[in-house]
Design a protein around this motif. Structure first.
Motif, PDB file in Angstrom:
ATOM      1  N   VAL A  20       0.846  -1.200   0.000  1.00 24.96           N
ATOM      2  CA  VAL A  20       0.000   0.000   0.000  1.00 24.96           C
ATOM      3  C   VAL A  20       0.878   1.245   0.000  1.00 24.96           C
ATOM      4  O   VAL A  20       0.629   2.200  -0.742  1.00 24.96           O
ATOM      5  N   ASN A 138     -12.151  -0.592  -0.724  1.00 24.26           N
ATOM      6  CA  ASN A 138     -12.316   0.604   0.106  1.00 24.26           C
ATOM      7  C   ASN A 138     -12.628   0.220   1.554  1.00 24.26           C
ATOM      8  O   ASN A 138     -12.072   0.802   2.485  1.00 24.26           O
ATOM      9  N   LEU A 141      -9.415  -0.979   3.176  1.00 25.23           N
ATOM     10  CA  LEU A 141      -8.549   0.151   3.514  1.00 25.23           C
ATOM     11  C   LEU A 141      -9.069   0.901   4.729  1.00 25.23           C
ATOM     12  O   LEU A 141      -8.290   1.313   5.596  1.00 25.23           O
ATOM     13  N   GLU A 142     -10.386   1.082   4.807  1.00 22.33           N
ATOM     14  CA  GLU A 142     -10.974   1.750   5.974  1.00 22.33           C
ATOM     15  C   GLU A 142     -10.684   0.965   7.245  1.00 22.33           C
ATOM     16  O   GLU A 142     -10.359   1.551   8.285  1.00 22.33           O
TER      17      GLU A 142
END
Length: 169
Positions: A20, A138, A141-142
């Motif tokens: 990342v 998403n 990642l959150e």
């Protein structure tokens, strides 16, 4: 273009956050080139401009907090944007010594152009993902961001606590 050498190092799940970071650096470098060549602004300047155009009047401290960046970087960006007439400062009604930063009409034009360019870029790099994959990515990642914040909050709370001493027995 080849992936960075560190991308394929053996490390299992441990290397997901590492990847990342690598990916974020690659994206930031690419978008920095686009911002500079097409709009003559830096990434830091874009951050200031984007906040003032999306959230309205903002202080430098608020911009630092949103992007987790240092005051010197924001200060330099604000100075350059002021010289380019893309933002202006106005007094803060609630604090006489504070200044609020707002976008000028010329700044809003640049903002709109950058948004269109970035939307096209992000659509391009994510074109191989379905809407469901984007949603799941998403969410993942959150989840990671929440854990990072939890750990940071724990470290901040315990940083002021006295350290235990080992006995000399």
């Amino acid at each position: 273009m080849a992936l960075p050498l560190a991308w394929n190092q053996n490390g299992g799940d441990y290397f997901i956050p590492h990847r990342v970071l690598l990916l974020a650096r690659k994206i930031e470098r690419e978008t920095a080139r686009d911002l500079q060549s097409a709009f003559n602004i830096s990434v830091a300047e874009w951050r200031v401009l984007s906040i003032t155009c999306t959230r309205g009047s903002s202080s430098a401290a608020e911009i630092c907090a949103v992007f987790e960046t240092d005051r010197a970087e924001v200060s330099r960006a604000v100075s350059r944007l002021l010289k380019a007439d893309l933002i202006q400062r106005e007094p803060d009604d609630s604090h006489r010594q504070k200044m609020r930063i707002i976008a000028t009409p010329a700044g809003r034009v640049v903002f709109d152009g950058v948004v269109a360019t970035r939307d096209a870029y992000f659509s391009y790099i994510m074109q191989d993902m379905t809407q469901e994959e984007r949603h799941n990515f998403n969410r993942a990642l959150e989840g990671i961001a929440i854990r990072v914040d939890e750990r940071r909050s724990t470290r901040i709370r315990t940083a002021g606590a006295p350290r235990s001493r080992r006995s000399k027995d």
